[in-house]
Design a protein around this motif. Structure first.
Motif, PDB file in Angstrom:
ATOM      1  N   LEU A   1       0.850  -1.203   0.000  1.00  0.00           N
ATOM      2  CA  LEU A   1       0.000   0.000   0.000  1.00  0.00           C
ATOM      3  C   LEU A   1       0.879   1.243   0.000  1.00  0.00           C
ATOM      4  CD1 LEU A   1      -2.909  -0.816   2.513  1.00  0.00           C
ATOM      5  CD2 LEU A   1      -3.083  -0.468   0.031  1.00  0.00           C
ATOM      6  N   LEU A   2       1.904   1.183   0.807  1.00  0.00           N
ATOM      7  CA  LEU A   2       2.832   2.306   0.929  1.00  0.00           C
ATOM      8  C   LEU A   2       3.565   2.533  -0.406  1.00  0.00           C
ATOM      9  CD1 LEU A   2       3.679   4.106   3.248  1.00  0.00           C
ATOM     10  CD2 LEU A   2       5.341   2.364   3.915  1.00  0.00           C
ATOM     11  N   ALA A   3       3.993   1.430  -1.016  1.00  0.00           N
ATOM     12  CA  ALA A   3       4.750   1.524  -2.270  1.00  0.00           C
ATOM     13  C   ALA A   3       3.897   2.119  -3.384  1.00  0.00           C
ATOM     14  CB  ALA A   3       5.262   0.144  -2.674  1.00  0.00           C
ATOM     15  N   ARG A   4       2.637   1.743  -3.424  1.00  0.00           N
ATOM     16  CA  ARG A   4       1.792   2.214  -4.548  1.00  0.00           C
ATOM     17  C   ARG A   4       1.106   3.534  -4.223  1.00  0.00           C
ATOM     18  NH1 ARG A   4      -2.728  -0.974  -7.593  1.00  0.00           N
ATOM     19  NH2 ARG A   4      -3.764   0.719  -8.730  1.00  0.00           N
ATOM     20  N   ASN A   5       0.768   3.729  -2.950  1.00  0.00           N
ATOM     21  CA  ASN A   5      -0.128   4.822  -2.580  1.00  0.00           C
ATOM     22  C   ASN A   5       0.555   5.935  -1.787  1.00  0.00           C
ATOM     23  OD1 ASN A   5      -3.040   5.538  -2.387  1.00  0.00           O
ATOM     24  ND2 ASN A   5      -2.659   5.384  -0.194  1.00  0.00           N
ATOM     25  N   GLY A   6       1.775   5.662  -1.298  1.00  0.00           N
ATOM     26  CA  GLY A   6       2.508   6.686  -0.547  1.00  0.00           C
ATOM     27  C   GLY A   6       2.101   6.810   0.902  1.00  0.00           C
ATOM     28  N   LYS A   7       0.968   6.226   1.286  1.00  0.00           N
ATOM     29  CA  LYS A   7       0.609   6.206   2.707  1.00  0.00           C
ATOM     30  C   LYS A   7      -0.347   5.049   2.975  1.00  0.00           C
ATOM     31  CE  LYS A   7      -3.160   9.468   2.422  1.00  0.00           C
ATOM     32  NZ  LYS A   7      -3.803  10.647   2.826  1.00  0.00           N
ATOM     33  N   ALA A   8      -0.365   4.611   4.244  1.00  0.00           N
ATOM     34  CA  ALA A   8      -1.229   3.495   4.618  1.00  0.00           C
ATOM     35  C   ALA A   8      -1.433   3.485   6.125  1.00  0.00           C
ATOM     36  CB  ALA A   8      -0.584   2.169   4.185  1.00  0.00           C
ATOM     37  N   ARG A   9      -2.555   2.914   6.539  1.00  0.00           N
ATOM     38  CA  ARG A   9      -2.849   2.787   7.965  1.00  0.00           C
ATOM     39  C   ARG A   9      -3.318   1.343   8.182  1.00  0.00           C
ATOM     40  NH1 ARG A   9      -7.356   3.768  11.533  1.00  0.00           N
ATOM     41  NH2 ARG A   9      -6.565   4.632  13.491  1.00  0.00           N
ATOM     42  N   VAL A  10      -2.516   0.591   8.916  1.00  0.00           N
ATOM     43  CA  VAL A  10      -2.801  -0.841   9.085  1.00  0.00           C
ATOM     44  C   VAL A  10      -2.691  -1.191  10.563  1.00  0.00           C
ATOM     45  CG1 VAL A  10      -1.986  -3.175   8.515  1.00  0.00           C
ATOM     46  CG2 VAL A  10      -1.998  -1.411   6.756  1.00  0.00           C
TER      47      VAL A  10
ATOM     48  N   LEU B   1       8.971  -1.607  -5.923  1.00  0.00           N
ATOM     49  CA  LEU B   1       8.568  -0.316  -6.497  1.00  0.00           C
ATOM     50  C   LEU B   1       9.374   0.854  -5.920  1.00  0.00           C
ATOM     51  CD1 LEU B   1       4.639  -0.403  -6.856  1.00  0.00           C
ATOM     52  CD2 LEU B   1       6.361  -0.727  -8.624  1.00  0.00           C
ATOM     53  N   ALA B   2      10.439   0.546  -5.169  1.00  0.00           N
ATOM     54  CA  ALA B   2      11.256   1.634  -4.604  1.00  0.00           C
ATOM     55  C   ALA B   2      12.200   2.186  -5.679  1.00  0.00           C
ATOM     56  CB  ALA B   2      12.054   1.103  -3.411  1.00  0.00           C
ATOM     57  N   THR B   3      12.725   3.362  -5.430  1.00  0.00           N
ATOM     58  CA  THR B   3      13.704   3.936  -6.362  1.00  0.00           C
ATOM     59  C   THR B   3      15.086   3.368  -6.026  1.00  0.00           C
ATOM     60  OG1 THR B   3      12.432   5.953  -6.291  1.00  0.00           O
ATOM     61  CG2 THR B   3      14.643   6.125  -7.228  1.00  0.00           C
ATOM     62  N   GLY B   4      15.745   2.761  -6.999  1.00  0.00           N
ATOM     63  CA  GLY B   4      17.113   2.279  -6.769  1.00  0.00           C
ATOM     64  C   GLY B   4      17.168   0.858  -6.227  1.00  0.00           C
ATOM     65  N   GLU B   5      18.372   0.487  -5.780  1.00  0.00           N
ATOM     66  CA  GLU B   5      18.620  -0.918  -5.420  1.00  0.00           C
ATOM     67  C   GLU B   5      18.398  -1.189  -3.935  1.00  0.00           C
ATOM     68  OE1 GLU B   5      21.938  -4.418  -6.177  1.00  0.00           O
ATOM     69  OE2 GLU B   5      22.608  -2.489  -5.434  1.00  0.00           O
ATOM     70  N   THR B   6      17.793  -2.340  -3.648  1.00  0.00           N
ATOM     71  CA  THR B   6      17.663  -2.813  -2.267  1.00  0.00           C
ATOM     72  C   THR B   6      18.401  -4.140  -2.163  1.00  0.00           C
ATOM     73  OG1 THR B   6      15.526  -1.749  -1.963  1.00  0.00           O
ATOM     74  CG2 THR B   6      16.008  -3.582  -0.488  1.00  0.00           C
ATOM     75  N   VAL B   7      19.124  -4.305  -1.061  1.00  0.00           N
ATOM     76  CA  VAL B   7      19.768  -5.598  -0.808  1.00  0.00           C
ATOM     77  C   VAL B   7      19.245  -6.119   0.519  1.00  0.00           C
ATOM     78  CG1 VAL B   7      21.957  -6.821  -0.520  1.00  0.00           C
ATOM     79  CG2 VAL B   7      21.844  -4.816  -2.006  1.00  0.00           C
TER      80      VAL B   7
ATOM     81  N   GLY C   1       7.185  -8.216 -13.836  1.00  0.00           N
ATOM     82  CA  GLY C   1       8.144  -7.238 -14.354  1.00  0.00           C
ATOM     83  C   GLY C   1       9.212  -6.814 -13.357  1.00  0.00           C
ATOM     84  N   ALA C   2       9.121  -7.298 -12.108  1.00  0.00           N
ATOM     85  CA  ALA C   2      10.091  -6.861 -11.088  1.00  0.00           C
ATOM     86  C   ALA C   2      11.487  -7.404 -11.411  1.00  0.00           C
ATOM     87  CB  ALA C   2       9.649  -7.339  -9.716  1.00  0.00           C
TER      88      ALA C   2
ATOM     89  N   ASP D   1       9.417   1.517 -11.859  1.00  0.00           N
ATOM     90  CA  ASP D   1       8.309   2.465 -11.646  1.00  0.00           C
ATOM     91  C   ASP D   1       6.959   1.785 -11.563  1.00  0.00           C
ATOM     92  OD1 ASP D   1      10.078   4.458 -11.801  1.00  0.00           O
ATOM     93  OD2 ASP D   1       9.663   4.996 -13.889  1.00  0.00           O
ATOM     94  N   ARG D   2       6.812   0.680 -12.317  1.00  0.00           N
ATOM     95  CA  ARG D   2       5.476   0.157 -12.517  1.00  0.00           C
ATOM     96  C   ARG D   2       5.540  -1.356 -12.699  1.00  0.00           C
ATOM     97  NH1 ARG D   2       1.968  -0.090 -17.195  1.00  0.00           N
ATOM     98  NH2 ARG D   2      -0.091  -0.198 -16.266  1.00  0.00           N
ATOM     99  N   LEU D   3       4.648  -2.071 -12.035  1.00  0.00           N
ATOM    100  CA  LEU D   3       4.541  -3.515 -12.285  1.00  0.00           C
ATOM    101  C   LEU D   3       3.343  -3.777 -13.187  1.00  0.00           C
ATOM    102  CD1 LEU D   3       5.317  -5.286  -8.868  1.00  0.00           C
ATOM    103  CD2 LEU D   3       6.822  -4.915 -10.788  1.00  0.00           C
TER     104      LEU D   3
END
Ligand code: EPZ
Length: 419
Positions: A101-110, A176-182, A203-204, A220-222
């Protein structure tokens, strides 16, 4: 509440078709949040937990349709980026909607999930991973309120210990983050590989799933995808243990040999035969009694905690004494007192259960507090003298598709008693 009645003593013979893995299906369904295109999942088990997650996803704005074992999900728009307490409390895997939710929507409440029957099960590693990806997190009134105003940013995440859920959650957010994650010290379970493969089909860019280090290059987009859920290794192990305990010969159709190597090793030590066949795994048990064998639960590829209760049930009637050590969850021996009501001899000391095999269990009225504990009582009921009535069947319905039908087709005397 329904019960299950079993008259013990029948050997099992035939074929058990293995369903799609519950613990994979739940995470693959959540991946729909990451794209506005359709995600079509086949070999989807029809379980209380998958139905439950469908309701949560519908609440978020996903269109969910099932046709046989195929589920189509499409989240054209996120209508509500929040998961209320009542929906998360009933099934912890619901918490994994937070990252996507955060990745696609920028905010979430769970809602925070709270504890459960097998242990405290905190989500600190999930939250830490999301923070490292740039989320601002606040805990208010039992809820996680998370924001990533400029989107998530790739990062290095070194888990202090192995967590399946936190690894999956980080994957679901980092794609969906910008750049590389390890991800370092990542979980290596087949469910992680399945999730990564599904995300790759969408597509990831992910490398290393199934090893301790996973690289994700954010995009940017899946897109949408068609994907088949991996066969359930825990269901496979459960039926293998049922056959080894009750005796007989059963083909576990579509089971993947490599996903249960430690169990096969232990079953060989205990005197059952297990072979890898083109159509699945064949389990043959013609011994008088199994031989007591020790296990210790460990993250994959170690012995799975989700097969510990079933293994204990098998050991209650084995020849000799076995030591069962649980190292993943702090309260996962709730089935032991119920097995003792059926005549099992089990000494519990901390995270260790010493099981002294008895010649015969006796049927009794029993009930359990979680899914795997319940099914261990089914295994015990299959070899007990007389009738076993298992209450709180809703636990079984959370994770075993057509359990009574699959066992009855192999000759078990088992039925559901409606109430
Ligand atoms: C998954 O739970 C499974 N659930 C469990 O299956 C399974 O037993 C478990 O992995 C281990 O294999 C689903 O996939 C839905 P973890 P998960 O994070 O992800 C602690 C079943 O019966 N921890 O690997 O929640 C945690 O308390 C279920 O199908 C933290 O301390 O397991 C546990 O002691 C039951 N902080 C250990 O790590 C965290 O942030 C491993 O848990 C996360 C976990």
């Amino acid at each position: 509440m329904d019960s299950i009645r079993i008259k013990g003593g029948n050997r099992l013979s035939g074929v058990v078709p293995i369903s799609g893995a519950k613990n994979s299906a739940l995470k693959l369904m959540v991946a729909t949040i990451l794209t506005d295109e359709p995600l079509i999942l086949s070999r989807m088990p029809d379980l209380a937990d998958t139905r439950f997650l469908s309701n949560l996803l519908s609440h978020l704005g996903t269109d969910v349709e099932r046709s046989g074992s195929v589920v189509s999900l499409q989240t054209a728009n996120i209508e509500r980026a929040e998961a209320p307490y009542d929906l998360v409390r009933k099934m912890r895997a619901s918490f994994n909607v937070l990252g996507p939710l955060l990745a696609r929507n920028g905010k979430a409440r769970v809602s925070l999930p709270g504890g459960c029957a097998i242990g405290a099960r905190p989500v600190d590693l999930h939250l830490k991973a999301l923070e490292l990806l740039g989320a601002q997190i606040e805990l208010t009134d039992g809820y996680v309120e998370a924001r990533a105003d400029k989107g998530l940013i790739g990062s290095k995440i070194n888990f202090p210990f192995v967590s399946v859920g936190a690894t999956e959650h980080a994957l679901l957010a980092a794609v969906l983050a910008t750049g590389e994650t390890v991800l370092e010290n990542a979980a290596r379970e087949p469910e992680i590989v399945d999730l990564a493969n599904c995300l790759i089909a969408m597509g990831a860019r992910i490398e290393g799933a199934g090893t301790s280090t996973i690289h994700i290059e954010g995009i940017d987009r899946l897109l949408g995808a068609d994907y088949a859920v991996v066969p359930d290794r825990i269901e496979t192990g459960t039926y293998a243990l049922a056959v080894a305990t009750a005796g007989g010969e059963v083909l576990l159709k579509d089971a993947i040999w490599e996903h249960n190597e430690v169990l096969w090793d232990r079953l060989h030590m205990a005197g059952a035969q297990v072979t890898d066949q083109a159509e699945g795994v064949l389990v043959t048990a013609d011994q008088e009694r199994l031989i007591a064998t020790d296990i210790e639960t460990r993250p994959y590829p170690g012995f799975p905690t989700d097969e510990q209760a079933q293994f204990m049930a098998a050991m209650t009637v084995a020849e000799g004494r076995s030591v069962i050590r649980e190292t993943i969850f702090e309260n996962r021996f709730m089935h032991a007192p119920e097995l003792m009501r059926m005549g099992a001899r089990i000494d519990l000391k901390g995270n260790e259960a010493v099981v002294t095999g008895v010649g015969q269990l006796r049927g009794a009225q029993v009930m359990a507090t979680d899914l795997r504990a319940s099914v261990s009582l089914v295994i015990a009921g299959l070899v007990a003298a007389g009738e076993t009535m298992i209450g709180r069947v809703y636990h079984l319905d959370r994770g075993f598709e057509n359990l009574e039908a699959k066992l009855a087709a192999c000759g078990a005397d088992i039925e559901r008693v409606k109430s």
